[in-house]
Enzyme design. Sequence first.
Site, mmCIF file in Angstrom:
data_model
loop_
_atom_site.group_PDB
_atom_site.id
_atom_site.type_symbol
_atom_site.label_atom_id
_atom_site.label_comp_id
_atom_site.label_asym_id
_atom_site.label_seq_id
_atom_site.Cartn_x
_atom_site.Cartn_y
_atom_site.Cartn_z
ATOM 1 N N GLY A 111 0.829 -1.206 0.000
ATOM 2 C CA GLY A 111 0.000 0.000 0.000
ATOM 3 C C GLY A 111 0.860 1.249 0.000
ATOM 4 O O GLY A 111 2.019 1.231 -0.447
ATOM 5 N N THR A 134 -4.324 -2.957 -0.809
ATOM 6 C CA THR A 134 -4.877 -2.436 0.452
ATOM 7 C C THR A 134 -6.406 -2.482 0.455
ATOM 8 O O THR A 134 -7.052 -2.192 -0.561
ATOM 9 C CB THR A 134 -4.448 -0.984 0.792
ATOM 10 N N ASP A 136 -8.010 -0.425 1.981
ATOM 11 C CA ASP A 136 -8.456 0.967 2.165
ATOM 12 C C ASP A 136 -8.779 1.664 0.835
ATOM 13 O O ASP A 136 -9.448 2.690 0.837
ATOM 14 C CB ASP A 136 -7.383 1.785 2.900
ATOM 15 N N GLU A 231 -12.993 4.133 11.106
ATOM 16 C CA GLU A 231 -12.149 4.166 12.309
ATOM 17 C C GLU A 231 -11.424 5.510 12.438
ATOM 18 O O GLU A 231 -11.077 5.932 13.524
ATOM 19 C CB GLU A 231 -11.143 3.021 12.300
ATOM 20 N N ARG A 281 -9.905 -7.975 6.755
ATOM 21 C CA ARG A 281 -8.718 -8.249 5.925
ATOM 22 C C ARG A 281 -8.485 -9.748 5.721
ATOM 23 O O ARG A 281 -7.544 -10.142 5.044
ATOM 24 C CB ARG A 281 -7.466 -7.700 6.619
HETATM 25 O O1 F6P Z 1 -4.140 -0.365 5.862
HETATM 26 C C1 F6P Z 1 -4.919 -1.478 6.116
HETATM 27 C C2 F6P Z 1 -5.430 -1.471 7.520
HETATM 28 O O2 F6P Z 1 -6.209 -2.623 7.691
HETATM 29 C C3 F6P Z 1 -6.193 -0.211 7.918
HETATM 30 O O3 F6P Z 1 -7.509 -0.216 7.421
HETATM 31 C C4 F6P Z 1 -6.089 -0.279 9.426
HETATM 32 O O4 F6P Z 1 -6.173 0.991 9.999
HETATM 33 C C5 F6P Z 1 -4.717 -0.843 9.634
HETATM 34 O O5 F6P Z 1 -4.378 -1.533 8.451
HETATM 35 C C6 F6P Z 1 -4.620 -1.772 10.824
HETATM 36 O O6 F6P Z 1 -3.302 -2.104 10.990
HETATM 37 P P1 F6P Z 1 -2.730 -3.248 11.941
HETATM 38 O O7 F6P Z 1 -2.757 -4.517 11.179
HETATM 39 O O8 F6P Z 1 -1.348 -2.802 12.224
HETATM 40 O O9 F6P Z 1 -3.624 -3.325 13.138
#
Ligand code: F6P
Length: 355
Positions: A111, A134, A136, A231, A281
Site C-alpha cells: 500500500g 490495500t 483501504d 475508524e 482483511r
Molecule cells: O491499511 C490497512 C489497515 O487494515 C487499515 O484499514 C487499518 O487501519 C490498519 O491496516 C490496521 O493495521 P494493523 O494490522 O497494524 O492493526
Amino acid sequence: MVRVGMLTSGGDCQSLNATMRGIGKGLFNYYGDGVEIIGFLEGYRGLMYNEYKKLTPRDFSGILDEGGTILGTSRQPFKMMRVIEDGFDKVAAMKRTYKAHKLDCLCVLGGNGSQKTSALLKEEGLNVLGLPKTIDNDLWGTDMTFGFQSALNIATEAIDCIHTTAASHGRVFIIEVMGHKVGELTLHAGVAGGADIILIPEIPYHIDAVCKAIQKREEEGKNFTIIAMAEGAINTDEAKMKKKEVEKKHAELPASFELAARIQELTGCEARVTVPGHTQRGGRPCPYDRVLSTRLGAAAAMMIEKGKFGYLVGIHNNEITPVPLEDIAGKLKMVDPKSDIIKQIRSIGISFGDE
Ligand code: F6P
C-alpha cells in the site's frame, strides 16, 4: 536467466496470493526454465536481511483463493524506524540483497507506505514494480486496489447482520469500519449495508447533526439507526486539533465508543458498537479481487518481459495503467466530499453527520 524478486509488505489483505500467482504464472509461462523467482520473507525485512525462498511453479498453484500471503509480511521499514539505525543502513542492505541475487526486477505488493519505499529504491537505481494492495483503496494512481472489494463484502455483511438485531432491540448501532485515514471502505460498506448515517474522516461530523438524524428516524416511526463509522472519522472539534492529540484521545477511548456514549446521553437511545476489525482483511478473496489480481499480476509479468520498470501497475477505467512510482509516492487518495457519489447518497436522505 531472468531473475525476479517479490515481496508482500504492510498490513495483509485478501488476494495477495492471487496477485503473486498472476506474476509467477505469467513469468513461467513466458520464460519457462529461463526465470528464477525469489520470494523475500516478511516484506522488506526479508530483502534487508536476505531471507527468502525460491518460488517454483508449484508454489503458485492452488493459491488463487487463499487469503493471507505465502511470503508473510511486516510493516514497511521507514515509518517507525530511521533509515540508518544503530549503524545499519537499511537501504544499502536492500540494495546489497538485490545485487547479490542479480535481480532484474523487484515486485512490491504493498500500500501507501510500501510504495513510498519502492519509489525510494527506484531512485536508488533498482528496477521496481509496485502492485496496489490495500483494503483501504487509498492509493494514488489506481482506481482500485486489490483487497478492497473483499473487505467491502465482509464489512457489508457485518452491517447486514447488525441490521436485524438493531431492529429487534430498537437500538442505535455503530459499526466501526477499517480504512485508516480514509473513508472509502466505510462509504461503500455504508451504502451497500443500508446505513442511515455514514461518518468518514473527510467529512467531520457534529454530534448534534448525528442526534438530529437519529431523532428524525424516530419521528418517522423507525426505532433503530445504523451508523457506519470509519475508524478514522473525526468530529468538528477534533478537526481543529493536532493529529497527534486526536490519536492520543482515540487511543484512550476509540471514537466509535465515545460517540455511542454521547448518543446515549443526548438522545436516551440505547447505543452499541460493533468492530469487525481484522476480519475485514481476512479469509478468501472475492471473485472481483481474484480477477483484478490476476490481471495486475499478469500485467506486471508482461512489463518485466518488456523491460518496463519503475511503475505502479494501476488500473484506470478498467484498463491497466502503469504510473511512475515517484508520481504516487506519499500521496493519499481520499474521498472527495463534493464527489458525485456523496451527492447521490445525500440526495436519498443518508446523513453524513454534518448538516
Ligand atoms: O491499511 C490497512 C489497515 O487494515 C487499515 O484499514 C487499518 O487501519 C490498519 O491496516 C490496521 O493495521 P494493523 O494490522 O497494524 O492493526
